[in-house]
Design an enzyme around this catalytic site. Structure first.
Site, PDB file in Angstrom:
ATOM      1  N   ARG A  81       4.033 115.804 100.717  1.00 40.31           N
ATOM      2  CA  ARG A  81       3.317 115.570 101.974  1.00 40.31           C
ATOM      3  C   ARG A  81       2.093 116.078 102.284  1.00 40.31           C
ATOM      4  O   ARG A  81       1.516 115.802 103.102  1.00 40.31           O
ATOM      5  CB  ARG A  81       4.411 116.317 102.964  1.00 40.31           C
ATOM      6  CG  ARG A  81       5.876 115.487 103.058  1.00 40.31           C
ATOM      7  CD  ARG A  81       6.892 116.344 103.714  1.00 40.31           C
ATOM      8  NE  ARG A  81       6.387 116.286 105.160  1.00 40.31           N
ATOM      9  CZ  ARG A  81       7.359 117.048 105.692  1.00 40.31           C
ATOM     10  NH1 ARG A  81       8.431 117.612 105.452  1.00 40.31           N
ATOM     11  NH2 ARG A  81       6.987 117.190 107.059  1.00 40.31           N
ATOM     12  N   VAL A 117      -1.372 106.515 101.291  1.00 40.95           N
ATOM     13  CA  VAL A 117      -2.619 107.549 101.181  1.00 40.95           C
ATOM     14  C   VAL A 117      -3.421 107.218 100.376  1.00 40.95           C
ATOM     15  O   VAL A 117      -4.740 107.334 100.540  1.00 40.95           O
ATOM     16  CB  VAL A 117      -1.685 108.870 100.361  1.00 40.95           C
ATOM     17  CG1 VAL A 117      -2.993 109.899 100.108  1.00 40.95           C
ATOM     18  CG2 VAL A 117      -0.924 109.615 101.533  1.00 40.95           C
ATOM     19  N   LEU A 143       6.807 104.676  99.593  1.00 44.33           N
ATOM     20  CA  LEU A 143       5.569 104.221  99.630  1.00 44.33           C
ATOM     21  C   LEU A 143       4.438 105.023 100.189  1.00 44.33           C
ATOM     22  O   LEU A 143       3.434 104.351 100.407  1.00 44.33           O
ATOM     23  CB  LEU A 143       5.675 102.958 100.721  1.00 44.33           C
ATOM     24  CG  LEU A 143       6.239 101.661 100.266  1.00 44.33           C
ATOM     25  CD1 LEU A 143       6.879 100.838 101.318  1.00 44.33           C
ATOM     26  CD2 LEU A 143       5.790 100.878  99.049  1.00 44.33           C
ATOM     27  N   ARG A 144       4.538 106.226 100.465  1.00 43.03           N
ATOM     28  CA  ARG A 144       3.670 107.116 100.891  1.00 43.03           C
ATOM     29  C   ARG A 144       2.355 107.225 100.027  1.00 43.03           C
ATOM     30  O   ARG A 144       1.331 107.299 100.442  1.00 43.03           O
ATOM     31  CB  ARG A 144       4.099 108.565 101.076  1.00 43.03           C
ATOM     32  CG  ARG A 144       3.885 109.174 102.330  1.00 43.03           C
ATOM     33  CD  ARG A 144       4.495 110.622 102.321  1.00 43.03           C
ATOM     34  NE  ARG A 144       3.497 111.528 102.186  1.00 43.03           N
ATOM     35  CZ  ARG A 144       2.613 111.949 103.269  1.00 43.03           C
ATOM     36  NH1 ARG A 144       2.747 111.212 104.400  1.00 43.03           N
ATOM     37  NH2 ARG A 144       1.594 112.548 103.217  1.00 43.03           N
ATOM     38  N   ALA A 145       2.662 107.167  98.588  1.00 38.86           N
ATOM     39  CA  ALA A 145       1.457 107.247  97.708  1.00 38.86           C
ATOM     40  C   ALA A 145       0.402 106.005  97.855  1.00 38.86           C
ATOM     41  O   ALA A 145      -0.738 106.296  98.214  1.00 38.86           O
ATOM     42  CB  ALA A 145       2.009 107.360  96.352  1.00 38.86           C
TER      43      ALA A 145
END
Ligand SMILES: [Zn+2]
Length: 692
Positions: free
Chosen positions: A195, A280, A275-277
Site C-alpha cells: 500500500r 502506481v 493492478l495496483r502496481a
C-alpha cells in the site's frame, strides 16, 4: 528554531530524493517507504522536502485545514461560510511517534463530556494535522498493526473516519505519507508493503569522498544553520519552483498507449498481484515526465517509475526481502520500447546531456503557459544535479551500479548456502544441515488471559476483539458500554431529581467495555545443535520444524528469539526481535556438532526472558525447547530448568531410533511443558484439524 537542512545539500540518496519529489509533484503516487539502516539522514531529507512544498491557503477558523476554494463539506468545524478569514501557511510536516495511541492518530471524542454534558467535543488527531502536508512515520514496521491499518486506510481514501459508539466523525486527510523502517527490526506484512506507492532502499555511501562530503556539510550546517541554509537558497528556490511547475504541468502530461502497454507488460512479467502496481507505476511515470519538464511519458519515465514502484510488490514468501531484478527490467523495457517516437529516447551510449533542456520540453508546452512559467521550468530542470543523474538514460556503467545495490543490500538472506569456512569443532564434525519446505504447525498457546500487544496467538484483553463485559474505567474512558452505564445510572434517577425524559448520567455511572481478543507472544526457541542431533536428516527435520514454527510466529505477530547450544556453551543466536526473516537466516546457517550443554542452554534462555520481561512486561513468553534431552556437558539440568518455572513451555522431542531413553520427556515434566514428538508434528496437525 534553527534552519532546516537544505534538500539540495543532501549528498547522494538520489533514489530517495527522486521518490520524494515525485510524490510532491503528484499525490497519486501514493507515498514512499524508505528501507534502510539507521543513521542515513532519512528524517533530515523528509523535513527538507516538506520545507520546499508550496504553501497552502487554509481557513483560519478551521482546525482541519479546509481549502478556502473547496472546503470539505463534511468538515467537523463546518459548514464554512464564504468570506471566512483565510491564512497562508507552510505545508504541514507531522511526525507520528511509534508509541502513538489510536486517539492521537485519528483524534478523540470526549465521551465523558458527550454523555454527561451532551456536548460533542471532538479533538482532531495527527491525521487532521497532516492534511495537505506530509505525514512522516519513523519505524513504521514497529507501529501497531491496527494503527498501520488506520493510517493506510486514511492515506488510500483521503479521509479519516472516527467511529465510536453512536458517534462518527469524518474529515478530509490527504497527505504525502513517508514511512521508514529498518528491515533488521522486522518486515511489514506484504499487504501493508503493497500500500505504499514507492519503496526505496537507502544506505550510507561506501565511497570515502562522498562520506567526507556528507560530514563536511553536516558540520558546516551544525556550526551555523542559517548561514549554511543561506548558501543553498538559490538551489532550494529552484527546487520549490520546479515542484510547483511540475504540479501545474501534471494534468497535461500525455501517457501514450504504447507506454501504458509497456507498464502492463513489465508488471505482468514481475508477477505482481492485482493492478495496483500498474496504476502506481503509471502515476509515477507521469509525475516524472512532468518533473523533467516533458509533455509525453517516455520509456525512461517508465524505467524510473518501475524501479521505485515494483521491488516491494513482487510476489514472494514472507522471508524474502523486497528487491528487483534490474536486468529483467532492462530486457523488458528494451523489448517494449521499439514503437517509441525516436525523439523520446536517447541512445544508451550517449552520455546524458547534463543540464540540457529535456527533449520532451517542446512537446509538452500545450497550454498557453506564460514566459515566466516556462523559464522556471527550464531553470528547475537544469538545476538538480540529483535529477540529472536519475533521468540519465542508462549507460552500461550506470546499469551495473543499479544492479549492484540491491544485491549488496540483500543482507543475511543469502546465507542459505552452507558456511564452508566454519571451523571444525574438536568434539566432532561440524555440519550445516539444509532446510526443507515449512509446513503448518499446531497452534501453541499460552494459558490464561494476557495483556500483551494485539496478535493472533493467546487469549488477551485487547482494545479490539469481542466485548465480554464492562467495568468502571481505570484511565480515560475510551469505549462506553452503554447498557452497563444506563443500568448504573438508573437507580439514582429519582434522588437526582429527574423530572423530564432523558437520564441524568454522572461520571461515576460510566462503564467501559471489556474486550477480549488475542495477543502476540515472545516465542523463544532453545535449539539443541549438538552432535547427537547431527545426523544430517535429523537436523534438517529439526530446522524445518523450527522454520515452520517461525513462519507461524510471523503470522501470529509474535516476537521471536533463539538460543542455541552445542560444544561447551549456549549462545543467543537471535535476540528477541520482530524480524522473523533474521531468525530464518540464522537458523539456515546454524552449524551442528559437539557436546550437548543442555543446562547452559536453559540458563541462557532464562536470562533472555528476564531481560525481556523488563523491556516488555506485558508480552508473555512461550518457550520452545527443541532437543533429544541428552545432556553431555556442563551444568545441572534440574537447577537450570527451575529457573524457568512458570514459563509456558513446549518440548519438541527429537530423539530417534529403536532404543529410546525418553530424556526429552523427563525435561518436559521438569518444565511442566507439553511434549511434542518431532516426527509427530504432521500427525498432530491432522488430529488437530479433525478435532476442530
Ligand atoms: Zn473545515
Amino acid at each position: 528554531m534553527t534552519a532546516t537542512y537544505p534538500f539540495s545539500a543532501v549528498v547522494g540518496l538520489d533514489d530517495l530524493k527522486l521518490a520524494l519529489v515525485l510524490n510532491a509533484v503528484s499525490p497519486r503516487v501514493g507515498g514512499v517507504l524508505v528501507r534502510g539502516e539507521k543513521g542515513t539522514a532519512k528524517s533530515t531529507i523528509v523535513r527538507a522536502l516538506a520545507a520546499q512544498l508550496p504553501p497552502v491557503e487554509v481557513l483560519a477558523a478551521c482546525r482541519f485545514a479546509c481549502d478556502p476554494s473547496a472546503p470539505d463539506p463534511a468538515c467537523p468545524d463546518g459548514p464554512h461560510e464564504p468570506g471566512e478569514r483565510v491564512v497562508t501557511r507552510a505545508a504541514a510536516l507531522v511526525e507520528l511517534p511509534v508509541g502513538a495511541s489510536e486517539d492521537r492518530l485519528v483524534g478523540s471524542l470526549d465521551l465523558e463530556r458527550a454523555l454527561t454534558e451532551g456536548v460533542k467535543a471532538f479533538e482532531p488527531g495527527l491525521l487532521a494535522a497532516a492534511h495537505r502536508g506530509v505525514l512522516y512515520v519513523d519505524e513504521v514496521n514497529l507501529l501497531h498493526d491496527h494503527l498501520v491499518d488506520l493510517l493506510l486506510d486514511a492515506a488510500a481514501l483521503g479521509t479519516c473516519y472516527v467511529e465510536r459508539e453512536a458517534v462518527s466523525v469524518r474529515h478530509a486527510a490527504r497527505f504525502l505519507l513517508v514511512g521508514t523502517m529498518n528491515p533488521e527490526e522486522g518486515e511489514l506484512r506484504p499487504q501493508l508493503l503493497d500500500r505504499f506507492g514507492l519503496t526505496v532502499e537507502v544506505r550510507a555511501s561506501r565511497e570515502p569522498s562522498e562520506r567526507a562530503e556528507v560530514v563536511r556539510r553536516r558540520m558546516a550546517h551544525d556550526a551555523d544553520p542559517e548561514g549554511f541554509a543561506a548558501r543553498w537558497t538559490a538551489q532550494e528556490a529552484e527546487l520549490a519552483a520546479g515542484i510547483a511547475a511540475a504540479r501545474d504541468r501534471l494534468g497535461a502530461v500525455e501517457l501514450p498507449d504504447a507506454r501504458l502497454r509497456q507498464i502492463a507488460e513489465v508488471c505482468a512479467a514481475f508477477e505482481v498481484d492485482g493492478l495496483r502496481a500498474d496504476l502506481v507505476t503509471a502515476n509515477a511515470a507521469v509525475a516524472h515526465a512532468a518533473w523533467r519538464g516533458a509533455g509525453v511519458v517516455t520509456t525512461e519515465d517508465v524505467r524510473v517509475a518501475a524501479r521505485l514502484s515494483l521491488p516491494h510488490r513482487r510476489r514472494r514468501d514472507p522471508f524474502d526481502a523486497p528487491g528487483l531484478d534490474e536486468r529483467l527490467l532492462e530486457e523488458l523495457l528494451d523489448r517494449t520500447s521499439e514503437d517509441e517516437h525516436p525523439d523520446d529516447d536517447t541512445d544508451p551510449d550517449t552520455p546524458p546531456p547534463a543540464g540540457d533542456d529535456p527533449k520532451g520540453g517542446p512537446d509538452g508546452d500545450e497550454g498557453p503557459g506564460s514566459d515566466g512559467e516556462d523559464r522556471r521550468d527550464d531553470d528547475a530542470t537544469a538545476s538538480g544535479d540529483t535529477r540529472t543523474e536519475d533521468r540519465a538514460p542508462a549507460g552500461e556503467s550506470r546499469r551495473d551500479g543499479d544492479r549492484a545495490l540491491p544485491q549488496d543490500a540483500r543482507g543475511p538472506h543469502d546465507s542459505r548456502a552452507p558456511g564452508q569456512d566454519e571451523p571444525t569443532d574438536q568434539e566432532g564434525q561440524v555440519q550445516v544441515a539444509g532446510v526443507a519446505a515449512p509446513y503448518r504447525v499446531p497452534w501453541l498457546k499460552v494459558r490464561g488471559l494476557g495483556n500483551g500487544a494485539s496478535g493472533r496467538r493467546s487469549r488477551a484483553r485487547t482494545p479490539q476483539g469481542r466485548t465480554t463485559g464492562s467495568r468502571a474505567p481505570e484511565g480515560p474512558l475510551r469505549s462506553v458500554h452503554l447498557t452497563a452505564t444506563l443500568v448504573a445510572a438508573a437507580p439514582y434517577q429519582r434522588e437526582r431529581g429527574r423530572t423530564a425524559p432523558g437520564l441524568l448520567i454522572r461520571e461515576e455511572d460510566l462503564r467501559e467495555t471489556v474486550k477480549e481478543g488475542r495477543e502476540g507472544n515472545l516465542v523463544l526457541f532453545v535449539v539443541d545443535a549438538s552432535g547427537s542431533m547431527a545426523a544430517r536428516k535429523r537436523m534438517t527435520a529439526v530446522k524445518t520444524a523450527v522454520l515452520s514454527l517461525l513462519l507461524d510466529a510471523y503470522q501470529r505477530r509474535d516476537k521471536v528469539g533463539m538460543v542455541t547450544f552445542r560444544g561447551s556453551a549456549a549462545e543467543v543466536a537471535l535476540p528477541p526481535t520482530s524480524s522473523v526473516e533474521a531468525g530464518a537466516a540464522r537458523l539456515r546457517a546454524l552449524p551442528t556438532g559437539g557436546r550437548t550443554p543442555l543446562a547452559a542452554g536453559l540458563a541462557r534462555a532464562a536470562e533472555v526472558l528476564r531481560v525481556e520481561r523488563m523491556r516488555d512486561p506485558d508480552r508473555r513468553p512461550l518457550l520452545v525447547v527443541v532437543t533429544d534431552g541428552r545432556a553431555t556437558s556442563g551444568g545441572d539440568v534440574e537447577r537450570a530448568a527451575a529457573l524457568l518455572t512458570g514459563t509456558a513451555s513446549v518440548v519438541v522431542d527429537c530423539e530417534s531410533g529403536p532404543v529410546r531413553l525418553g530424556l526429552a520427556g523427563r525435561l518436559a515434566t521438569r518444565l511442566r511443558a507439553r511434549l511434542i514428538p518431532l516426527d509427530g508434528m504432521d500427525d498432530l496437525i491432522r488430529d488437530y484439524r479433525r478435532a476442530s
